[in-house]
Design a protein around this motif. Structure first.
Motif, mmCIF file in Angstrom:
data_model
loop_
_atom_site.group_PDB
_atom_site.id
_atom_site.type_symbol
_atom_site.label_atom_id
_atom_site.label_comp_id
_atom_site.label_asym_id
_atom_site.label_seq_id
_atom_site.Cartn_x
_atom_site.Cartn_y
_atom_site.Cartn_z
ATOM 1 N N ARG A 131 0.800 -1.230 0.000
ATOM 2 C CA ARG A 131 0.000 0.000 0.000
ATOM 3 C C ARG A 131 0.828 1.272 0.000
ATOM 4 N NH1 ARG A 131 -4.029 -2.773 3.731
ATOM 5 N NH2 ARG A 131 -3.163 -1.548 5.431
ATOM 6 N N GLY A 132 2.013 1.271 0.560
ATOM 7 C CA GLY A 132 2.826 2.489 0.605
ATOM 8 C C GLY A 132 3.881 2.553 -0.486
ATOM 9 N N SER A 133 3.821 1.631 -1.450
ATOM 10 C CA SER A 133 4.852 1.567 -2.479
ATOM 11 C C SER A 133 4.765 2.742 -3.453
ATOM 12 C CB SER A 133 4.746 0.251 -3.246
ATOM 13 O OG SER A 133 5.782 0.168 -4.202
ATOM 14 N N THR A 134 5.897 3.352 -3.714
ATOM 15 C CA THR A 134 6.029 4.433 -4.682
ATOM 16 C C THR A 134 7.300 4.162 -5.488
ATOM 17 O OG1 THR A 134 7.197 5.733 -3.005
ATOM 18 C CG2 THR A 134 4.820 6.160 -3.268
ATOM 19 N N PRO A 135 7.486 4.823 -6.608
ATOM 20 C CA PRO A 135 8.698 4.564 -7.405
ATOM 21 C C PRO A 135 9.999 4.715 -6.619
ATOM 22 C CG PRO A 135 7.125 5.789 -8.711
ATOM 23 C CD PRO A 135 6.562 5.730 -7.309
ATOM 24 N N ASP A 136 10.075 5.692 -5.718
ATOM 25 C CA ASP A 136 11.322 5.872 -4.964
ATOM 26 C C ASP A 136 11.530 4.755 -3.936
ATOM 27 O OD1 ASP A 136 9.174 6.939 -3.480
ATOM 28 O OD2 ASP A 136 10.375 8.563 -2.611
ATOM 29 N N SER A 137 10.466 4.257 -3.326
ATOM 30 C CA SER A 137 10.636 3.147 -2.383
ATOM 31 C C SER A 137 10.974 1.858 -3.130
ATOM 32 C CB SER A 137 9.397 2.956 -1.506
ATOM 33 O OG SER A 137 8.282 2.541 -2.256
ATOM 34 N N ALA A 138 10.383 1.662 -4.303
ATOM 35 C CA ALA A 138 10.704 0.485 -5.123
ATOM 36 C C ALA A 138 12.169 0.530 -5.565
ATOM 37 C CB ALA A 138 9.773 0.405 -6.323
ATOM 38 N N ALA A 139 12.665 1.722 -5.888
ATOM 39 C CA ALA A 139 14.074 1.861 -6.285
ATOM 40 C C ALA A 139 14.996 1.503 -5.119
ATOM 41 C CB ALA A 139 14.346 3.276 -6.778
ATOM 42 N N TRP A 140 14.621 1.893 -3.895
ATOM 43 C CA TRP A 140 15.415 1.564 -2.715
ATOM 44 C C TRP A 140 15.494 0.044 -2.543
ATOM 45 C CZ3 TRP A 140 14.478 -0.757 2.107
ATOM 46 C CH2 TRP A 140 15.445 -0.528 3.097
ATOM 47 N N VAL A 141 14.356 -0.632 -2.665
ATOM 48 C CA VAL A 141 14.332 -2.091 -2.535
ATOM 49 C C VAL A 141 15.169 -2.728 -3.640
ATOM 50 C CG1 VAL A 141 12.863 -4.152 -2.652
ATOM 51 C CG2 VAL A 141 12.117 -2.161 -1.328
ATOM 52 N N ARG A 142 15.026 -2.241 -4.863
ATOM 53 C CA ARG A 142 15.806 -2.763 -5.992
ATOM 54 C C ARG A 142 17.311 -2.611 -5.728
ATOM 55 N NH1 ARG A 142 12.469 -0.619 -9.359
ATOM 56 N NH2 ARG A 142 13.704 1.254 -9.708
ATOM 57 N N ASP A 143 17.716 -1.451 -5.187
ATOM 58 C CA ASP A 143 19.126 -1.231 -4.876
ATOM 59 C C ASP A 143 19.621 -2.197 -3.796
ATOM 60 O OD1 ASP A 143 19.211 0.799 -6.754
ATOM 61 O OD2 ASP A 143 19.135 2.427 -5.272
#
Length: 193
Positions: free
Chosen positions: A28-40
């Protein structure tokens, strides 16, 4: 030496699993910047160390996924930690080949003792990224194997569920290394003992 990093999604009231199995709280709180953090976080791992149950889910999802999260998972070696001495890795990975998915899945190895994790930590290289269910994570913490915690802290109050640190034999002091606030209100918090 390689650090063992434990990555988990956690609610602001400290739960890593909801009481309701159908809850979508982690997304529910996922945004492009949080997804990028997880990807990193995924991409920085030299090896993915996963619990058996998570591995069984992953092998049916990631090898053929086109998600941006797939490449860092598919490209790194994987170690499955299980207490099941008869775990059938060959049966699960038999359908994975370079033509149907990354060969790294077929090269996954299984360990049944934490001594193997200690040996992996003694080798040079990028960090080992541990992911899995709450009992797997608690086992790593209780064994003193976790060198760093990377929490995706989501702006959700679950009220009940599985708390990561419940039932540990002793108190644990953590030092906040970094904190990143994302557009959707989630945070990426990094702690070290």
């Amino acid at each position: 030496m390689a650090d063992l990093v434990l990555k988990m999604s956690i609610s602001i009231d400290g739960f890593v699993a909801a009481a309701r199995p159908d809850s979508d709280w982690m997304f529910r709180g996922s945004t492009p910047d949080s997804a990028a953090w997880v990807r990193d976080v995924l991409a920085g791992a030299g090896t993915h160390v996963v619990g058996r149950r998570l591995f069984e889910t992953w092998i049916g999802l990631w090898p053929t996924s086109e998600s941006p999260m797939a490449a860092p998972i598919n490209d790194a070696p994987k170690v499955v930690v299980t207490r099941q001495a008869d775990f059938d890795l060959a049966g699960l990975s038999a359908g994975i080949s370079p033509s149907s998915g990354p060969a790294s899945w077929a090269e996954t190895r299984v360990v049944t003792e934490f001594g193997e994790i200690e040996r992996l930590k003694a080798e040079p290289g990028d960090y080992l990224l541990a992911q899995g269910g709450v009992s797997f994570a608690r086992s790593l913490i209780a064994a003193g194997l976790v060198d760093e915690y990377r929490f995706a802290v989501l702006p959700v109050v679950l009220g009940s569920g599985e708390a990561l640190f419940a039932g540990l034999p002793d108190e644990l002091d953590l030092r906040l290394v970094s904190s990143t606030v994302f557009a959707g209100g989630a945070m990426g918090n990094v702690y070290r003992p």
